[in-house]
Write a protein that holds these residues in place. Structure first.
Motif, short mmCIF file in Angstrom:
data_model
loop_
_atom_site.label_atom_id
_atom_site.label_comp_id
_atom_site.label_asym_id
_atom_site.label_seq_id
_atom_site.Cartn_x
_atom_site.Cartn_y
_atom_site.Cartn_z
N GLY A 288 36.54 50.00 37.97
CA GLY A 288 36.56 49.87 39.44
C GLY A 288 37.06 48.49 39.84
O GLY A 288 38.16 48.10 39.44
N THR A 289 36.21 47.77 40.56
CA THR A 289 36.53 46.39 40.96
C THR A 289 36.98 45.57 39.76
O THR A 289 36.37 45.63 38.69
N ILE A 290 38.07 44.82 39.92
CA ILE A 290 38.44 43.79 38.94
C ILE A 290 38.82 42.53 39.68
O ILE A 290 39.29 42.59 40.82
N PHE A 291 38.62 41.38 39.03
CA PHE A 291 38.93 40.10 39.69
C PHE A 291 39.16 39.02 38.65
O PHE A 291 38.70 39.11 37.51
N GLU A 292 39.88 38.00 39.09
CA GLU A 292 40.11 36.83 38.25
C GLU A 292 40.12 35.61 39.15
O GLU A 292 40.74 35.63 40.21
N ALA A 293 39.45 34.54 38.70
CA ALA A 293 39.41 33.30 39.48
C ALA A 293 40.29 32.25 38.84
O ALA A 293 40.34 32.13 37.61
N PHE A 294 41.00 31.51 39.69
CA PHE A 294 41.90 30.45 39.23
C PHE A 294 41.58 29.16 39.96
O PHE A 294 41.19 29.18 41.13
N ALA A 295 41.75 28.03 39.28
CA ALA A 295 41.59 26.74 39.94
C ALA A 295 42.81 26.49 40.82
O ALA A 295 43.94 26.66 40.38
N LYS A 296 42.55 26.10 42.07
CA LYS A 296 43.64 25.76 42.98
C LYS A 296 44.16 24.37 42.67
O LYS A 296 43.40 23.52 42.20
N ASP A 297 45.40 24.11 42.98
CA ASP A 297 45.97 22.76 42.84
C ASP A 297 45.71 22.20 41.44
O ASP A 297 45.33 21.04 41.29
N SER A 298 45.87 23.03 40.42
CA SER A 298 45.61 22.57 39.06
C SER A 298 46.82 22.93 38.20
O SER A 298 47.52 23.90 38.46
N SER A 299 47.05 22.11 37.18
CA SER A 299 48.13 22.44 36.25
C SER A 299 47.68 23.53 35.28
O SER A 299 48.48 24.07 34.52
N ILE A 300 46.38 23.83 35.30
CA ILE A 300 45.83 24.83 34.38
C ILE A 300 45.94 26.21 35.01
O ILE A 300 45.29 26.51 36.01
N LYS A 301 46.82 27.02 34.44
CA LYS A 301 47.17 28.28 35.08
C LYS A 301 46.34 29.46 34.57
O LYS A 301 46.33 30.53 35.17
N SER A 302 45.67 29.29 33.43
CA SER A 302 44.87 30.41 32.93
C SER A 302 43.64 30.61 33.81
O SER A 302 43.19 29.68 34.48
N SER A 303 43.12 31.82 33.82
CA SER A 303 42.00 32.10 34.71
C SER A 303 40.75 31.38 34.19
O SER A 303 40.59 31.15 33.00
N ILE A 304 39.88 31.06 35.11
CA ILE A 304 38.71 30.23 34.85
C ILE A 304 37.46 31.13 34.78
O ILE A 304 36.43 30.75 34.26
N ALA A 305 37.61 32.33 35.28
CA ALA A 305 36.55 33.35 35.22
C ALA A 305 37.21 34.69 35.53
O ALA A 305 38.21 34.74 36.26
N GLY A 306 36.66 35.75 34.99
CA GLY A 306 37.24 37.06 35.29
C GLY A 306 36.29 38.17 34.87
O GLY A 306 35.43 37.99 34.01
N GLY A 307 36.44 39.31 35.55
CA GLY A 307 35.56 40.41 35.19
C GLY A 307 35.81 41.63 36.03
O GLY A 307 36.90 41.79 36.59
N GLY A 308 34.79 42.47 36.12
CA GLY A 308 34.94 43.69 36.90
C GLY A 308 33.89 44.72 36.53
O GLY A 308 32.92 44.43 35.83
N ARG A 309 34.12 45.92 37.04
CA ARG A 309 33.21 47.04 36.78
C ARG A 309 33.57 47.74 35.49
O ARG A 309 34.74 47.90 35.16
N TRP A 310 32.56 48.16 34.76
CA TRP A 310 32.78 48.92 33.52
C TRP A 310 31.71 50.00 33.43
O TRP A 310 30.79 49.93 32.64
N ASP A 311 31.89 51.04 34.22
CA ASP A 311 30.85 52.06 34.41
C ASP A 311 30.74 53.09 33.28
O ASP A 311 29.83 53.91 33.28
N LYS A 312 31.69 53.07 32.33
CA LYS A 312 31.69 54.16 31.34
C LYS A 312 31.21 53.75 29.94
O LYS A 312 30.92 54.60 29.11
N MET A 313 31.14 52.44 29.65
CA MET A 313 30.92 52.06 28.26
C MET A 313 29.50 52.35 27.76
O MET A 313 29.31 52.77 26.61
N ILE A 314 28.51 52.13 28.57
CA ILE A 314 27.12 52.32 28.13
C ILE A 314 26.86 53.80 27.81
O ILE A 314 26.23 54.14 26.81
N GLN A 315 27.41 54.64 28.68
CA GLN A 315 27.33 56.09 28.48
C GLN A 315 27.80 56.47 27.07
O GLN A 315 27.18 57.25 26.36
#
Lengths: 442, 442
Positions: A288-315
């Motif tokens: 479902g929901t997915i997201f990724e956080a990036f630092a603004k005004d930074s030379s570091i382009k990789s995401s700093i946090a990321g995640g989302g919904r994973w409703d099927k794995m536990i099942q």
């Protein structure tokens, strides 16, 4: 096995043989570990303020647990990067390569746990991947997940946690937001064959980076013709959620979820969250929901946090009839440290605040040291009978802020010279005054 | 390898297949992890007060690094319990089985580090050993070592740290003290062949546990005749350091070191340190002072901390001409938790202090939650629209101490019912009053 075979005798070591950390791993010396401890402890504090409880799962997992479908996703590179080993009974094991599937296993095998179950987990994971700049085979992940809430409040709470943490760190971020149901819905509308959907999405994820032409080329390599590829790209050109048209019910549900998330974020005054239809995220287990956080005004382009919904794995792990909803985020400890350093944040070089230099007063100095430590002052002393100048050099090298000189005369007077190593300023103080100056809250 | 081979398809999972943590490993659920975090954080605080800096080394080590002579000692079982694996280039690796040899590697390969170098390291180690009660294949070690001080002040500082930590925990201990130079000196006096010395000492270590007869039997099995075995045992019968007679110079040095340690401990008022000539410690790398701490008046008989001097190992890794003196201690995290539990110490079941129950006020409750979290209050709320009774049951199961009921009427009045879950007592409070009540120091 014979012990003799396993032990390298001293005389057999070549003189120029060097022992080092394995390729793709690092030793963290004090300065780096102090920075890591600081960031980890701030994350931990925030996680607990948000009501997430700590758990710990082993670094070792049964190989079958680690490779179940939905664990890392079939299409993911991760599956080819698992470190494997065997226990003494010949059981095949794996080093965990992330923290989500171990949580799914824990939830599935502990049905007694009250739901919602909110947990965080911090620690190393391992991937036996190719070595690239800034990529390690052993690195830390800090994960937070909520299990057992189907509605979007849980998703928004995670976004709120991200907002809270980076405000604490003083890092300005933007969060890119999307929804897998919407993505799959668009693919449904375009009649993309099911087995190509995930592969196509992983290519779409690169739209920003490699551009249209390259994406079409890669889609072609994956078995999609140019006509359909162009249609796919057209579907991913909008930046406005209100302009997104989708016919499939799944896609409509995705849009509804996105609107709910955006609406609630706005009510909670969470800013800098932007819809990005080309955000996909590499792992196959998101639902479902997915997201990724990036630092603004930074030379570091990789995401700093990321995640989302994973409703099927536990099942999957529980062989359950129904889905067990789950949503979470992983914070990148190393990236956060890099961004903080880029911003000019200075971390301590040493934990030690005060260094005693005894001048023929070792026993008495040891007693003073003992007394200061009982007051929770982080301190140390020279035990090697070095000269004052050698000791000042040492304190300076380590980055210790104060030294205390303890000679016979000082002992008689009960007044000692406290030298600020940064300013060079000296004071003559009684032990009680020193304690008052350094006293940390207990 | 083919991806398809590695992925278990859902339909291929037997319905009764269970996923669990590998044999000899554990999942720590919140209650246990909260206890572990508490003990680890108290240890960390104490280590830093004593001026030890944190470092982190990888879990993975090159196999050759892990198996160098003096790493775990040739005679030690540990060498047969190393988990091995390979990286993608075919390099043979090992999971670290303790924290001392990685430190020796770090010191040897970073000659720029100022000495003395005082560090602590906390984290998991792995041993592929037989499973016994209370023995795990993955467990944590918390190590503290001082590198670069030859005299006994460093040894006494470690003993002082042990004393400090267990006083903080409220655990009464005794520390058994001995010296490897003395032990080796006694063996020299008895003309025990060099290759039998370590083996004989490991048997002597069991004197308290299995008694004289059994020790003689075991010594015989190891190749020492009864006459010499009895002589060995006689040498280990005294409890008084002043009665120990030894001719060898090495042995005399051991006695001198022991006396220095005991004298300085007495000056620092460190109590409950007793000389025990039959203390040996299993690992082969110790070279001088050795000690083990035990909880007094406890059913838990295994040592709670232990360590000693290891002056030869770094030289080995650095191929150096001279010894690099080092002394340290490892704390047993699990044992400490067990002793605390035995003493009746209750750990929190959850980190969460306050649980909001919204009654048709989810959005408004989420805003209150957000406000409380900004005040660093550890709190959570129901997002699943459950009934009050279901929510009270949940808060109770988790061990959350307070719930806050937020209905429409409460919102209008800006007064909310705060219920203490332990006493059942309810108060009507404004948000500002709740914040005041829960405010944690920042």
């Amino acid at each position: 096995m014979n012990k003799k075979e396993k032990v390298i005798e001293p005389q057999n070591i070549k003189l120029n043989m060097e022992f080092r950390a394995p390729k793709g791993t690092r030793d963290l010396l004090p300065e780096d570990k102090i920075a890591k401890n600081y960031v980890a402890s701030e994350l931990q504090k925030a996680f607990e303020i948000f009501g997430f409880n700590p758990i710990e799962t082993p670094a070792l997992e049964e190989y079958e647990t680690a490779t179940v479908k939905f664990a890392a996703g079939e299409g993911s590179d991760v599956m080819n990067e698992i470190f494997t080993l065997e226990d003494r009974a010949g059981r095949k094991l794996a080093l965990r390569y992330e923290m989500t599937f171990p949580l799914a296993r824990v939830i599935a095998s502990n049905p007694q746990l009250p739901k919602p179950f909110k947990r965080y987990a911090m620690g190393p994971v391992w991937r036996n991947g190719p070595i690239k700049l800034g990529r390690y085979r052993e690195f830390w992940q800090c994960d937070v997940d909520t299990v057992g809430i189907k509605n979007m409040y849980a998703d928004v709470e995670i976004l709120s946690l991200i907002d809270y943490i980076f405000k604490k760190f003083g890092i300005n971020i933007i969060i890119k937001l999307n929804n897998r149901k919407l993505l799959n819905g668009i693919m449904e509308d375009l009649s993309i064959p099911k087995d190509l959907v995930d592969k196509a999405l992983i290519t779409i994820d690169k739209l920003d980076k490699i551009g249209k032409e390259e994406v079409i080329k890669e889609l072609k390599e994956k078995g999609l013709n140019e006509g359909i590829s162009k249609k796919i790209i057209n579907s991913f050109e909008t930046k406005d959620l209100n302009e997104v048209k989708v016919k499939s019910n799944l896609g409509k549900e995705g849009i509804k979820e996105l609107k709910e998330v955006i609406d609630l974020c706005s009510k909670l005054n969470l800013k800098n969250i932007i819809f990005d239809i080309s955000l996909v995220r590499g792992l196959g287990y998101y639902t479902g929901t997915i997201f990724e956080a990036f630092a603004k005004d930074s030379s570091i382009k990789s995401s700093i946090a990321g995640g989302g919904r994973w409703d099927k794995m536990i099942q999957m792990y529980g062989q359950l009839k129904d889905e067990v909803p789950a949503v979470g985020v992983a914070f990148g400890l190393d990236v956060i440290i890099d961004v903080l350093k880029e911003k000019g944040v200075k971390f301590d070089k040493t934990v030690c605040n005060l260094y005693i230099i005894p001048i023929k007063t070792k026993e008495e100095s040891m007693k003073i040291l003992q007394r200061l430590r009982l007051e929770s002052i982080k301190c140390d002393m020279d035990m090697n009978d070095r000269s004052i100048s050698k000791n000042l050099e040492y304190a300076n090298q380590l980055g210790i802020k104060y030294v205390l000189i303890v000679g016979k005369k000082e002992l008689e007077e009960n007044k000692f010279t406290l030298r600020n190593m940064e300013t060079g300023i000296e004071e003559k103080l009684k032990i009680e005054e020193i304690i008052k100056k350094f006293k940390v809250e207990k």
